[in-house]
Design a protein around this motif. Sequence first.
Motif, short mmCIF file in Angstrom:
data_model
loop_
_atom_site.label_atom_id
_atom_site.label_comp_id
_atom_site.label_asym_id
_atom_site.label_seq_id
_atom_site.Cartn_x
_atom_site.Cartn_y
_atom_site.Cartn_z
N ALA A 19 2.69 4.12 -3.06
CA ALA A 19 1.71 4.36 -2.00
C ALA A 19 2.44 4.61 -0.70
O ALA A 19 3.55 4.08 -0.48
N GLN A 20 1.83 5.42 0.12
CA GLN A 20 2.31 5.62 1.48
C GLN A 20 1.40 4.84 2.41
O GLN A 20 0.19 5.06 2.44
N LEU A 21 2.00 3.92 3.17
CA LEU A 21 1.23 3.03 4.03
C LEU A 21 1.65 3.20 5.48
O LEU A 21 2.84 3.34 5.78
N GLN A 22 0.67 3.19 6.35
CA GLN A 22 0.94 3.14 7.78
C GLN A 22 1.34 1.71 8.15
O GLN A 22 1.03 0.76 7.42
N PRO A 23 2.03 1.52 9.28
CA PRO A 23 2.44 0.16 9.65
C PRO A 23 1.30 -0.85 9.65
O PRO A 23 1.48 -1.99 9.21
N ASN A 24 0.13 -0.44 10.11
CA ASN A 24 -0.99 -1.38 10.14
C ASN A 24 -1.59 -1.64 8.76
O ASN A 24 -2.48 -2.48 8.61
N GLU A 25 -1.13 -0.91 7.73
CA GLU A 25 -1.63 -1.10 6.38
C GLU A 25 -0.69 -1.92 5.50
O GLU A 25 -1.01 -2.19 4.34
N LEU A 26 0.45 -2.31 6.04
CA LEU A 26 1.44 -3.02 5.23
C LEU A 26 0.90 -4.34 4.69
O LEU A 26 1.33 -4.83 3.65
N ARG A 27 -0.07 -4.92 5.40
CA ARG A 27 -0.65 -6.19 4.93
C ARG A 27 -1.35 -6.04 3.59
O ARG A 27 -1.62 -7.03 2.90
#
Length: 234
Positions: A19-27
């Motif tokens: 998956a590619q995650l934005q910094p705010n999606e790392l959680r």
Amino acid sequence: IHAYLTDAGSQIPLKEWQAQLQPNELREAPVALAAMITGALRLPPLAVAASVNAAAFADFAKGVGLLERNATDEAIPVLENAVKADPDSPLTYARLAEAQMLKYSSTSDVTWLGQAILSLGDARRRNPDLAQVLLVSGIVDQYRGSYETAEADLHRALEIEPQNGDVWRRLGQVYQNNNRFRDAIPAYEEAIQFQPGYFKHYQALCDVLSVEGNYEAAVRQCTKMIVLSPDLWE
């Protein structure tokens, strides 16, 4: 993130997830990675229950209600609003994907199939080992003709929620599409047992009995469907 689950003894890869995650999606990554493992090894899923936040709940509940009555055109924009209000929940994306697949099934417009696959990917990125996510995955695989993969997803969904009538009905439809009518009928009967007030289960059982030429039994099921949903044109 690109993760592999590998058998330590044989070095055979069991599962792959990326998956590619934005910094705010790392959680979201820990839950998704754990779900990949529980799903691949058929372990009990995480005890953390998936939910929809308060801001999205009204639209989510309305969208699901519309979806259950095949009001796809009305359901899609409402569920899109739910996704915007709760972009962290896998449930909002999964239900939107289900609505988009229903739209695809009624129009054969591949644009809707593409949108459903994208929404399903968003749901999987948040938690791939949820019954609702696995259900939609099974629906997508069914329409692609990948019946074995669809069946595996739906069986896993039933391990998580064994009394989910929607999953039982969809499993019956996969069997029926694969000409396994004798397996389809008990799956539909299980759906009716766990959700006796839902017209779609009787509709599905009526259909397979009609295909088999058992018209008298089919009429009984279609009559029950009409009693439960006399206002629907279908």
